[in-house]
Motif scaffolding. Structure first.
Motif: not given
Length: 247
Positions: A121-124, A128-142, A239-244
């Motif tokens: 959670a912290g590093c992501a 600037g990396i969302p671990l889940t996103h409605r367009d890309y990932a509906q689950s995350v696995r550690f 790149s987009k989320l980290e920059w903003y």
């Protein structure tokens, strides 16, 4: 009189990610046992009069075996001390906290668990990396890239899924095998991947590439531990989320 053990998650490095409860207990501690992944700025919060014991582990180099750490926690508490076991990230996510608590239960030592911000959670977030996103990932696995027997034998077939984010802790050593195995079991070689080195700290570095090329990128840039591996389409937003996020 028996003391008490507080199993505290210190988060991934930034001291401001400590919970209020973790900070309060840490500055009250009599004895603190801390790991290699606990940030220096957090260690500096330990009271000067507290006994500080380094019990960190690096690959194939343990300052103290796990069973001795377990025994030491019980011993210090039985001496009547307020003992803080300070662990990087969260104690229950690849932190071996459960093993330590089993020993305390056997020794009838009272304890309390204080959750921490896990590295995923912290590093992501800081990268600037969302671990889940409605367009890309509906689950995350550690997952951990370093199993108990020293191998990187993961359930590869289960991990190849287009709408899933994979977060691999301790995956740097086995990075080449991880990338080759995922591709062999069907993952697209072009799948976006990020490595977050020393996440949430002032020394954080983020490298993005593809599954096919990530090992070469890590080697070229001399990436070191601790590093977190994030695999999935969500990495394309980095790149987009980290920059903003810097504004």
């Amino acid at each position: 009189m028996t003391g008490k053990v507080y199993l505290i998650g210190a988060g991934p490095g930034d001291p401001e990610l400590l919970t209020l409860k973790a900070h309060r207990l840490l500055i009250m501690a009599d004895v603190v046992l801390y790991d290699r992944l606990v940030g220096k700025e957090i260690i500096d919060l330990i009271p000067e009069n507290a006994e500080k014991l380094y019990v960190g582990k690096a690959k194939s180099l343990h300052s103290l075996p796990q069973d001795q750490i377990n025994s030491l926690l019980a011993e210090k508490a039985k001496q009547g001390h307020m003992v803080v076991r300070l662990k990087g990230g969260d104690p229950f996510i690849f932190g071996r906290g459960g093993e330590e608590l089993e020993e305390l239960i056997e020794e009838n030592v009272p304890f309390e668990v204080v959750p921490g911000v896990t590295a995923a959670a912290g590093c992501a977030a800081y990268a600037g990396i969302p671990l889940t996103h409605r367009d890309y990932a509906q689950s995350v696995r550690f997952l951990t890239g370093h199993l108990k027997d020293g191998t990187t034998d993961l359930p590869w077939e289960e991990l190849v899924h287009p709408a899933q984010t994979l977060v691999i802790y301790m995956g740097l050593t086995g990075l080449k095998e991880i990338s080759q195995s995922l591709i062999r079991f069907g993952m697209e070689p072009s799948m976006p991947v990020a490595i977050v080195e020393k996440g949430t700290t002032k020394e954080q570095r983020v490298f993005t590439s593809t599954m096919k090329d990530i090992y070469d990128v890590a080697t070229k840039n001399e990436v070191k531990s601790p590093s977190l591996l994030i695999i999935g389409e969500v990495v394309t937003l980095q790149s987009k989320l980290e920059w903003y996020g810097k504004y």
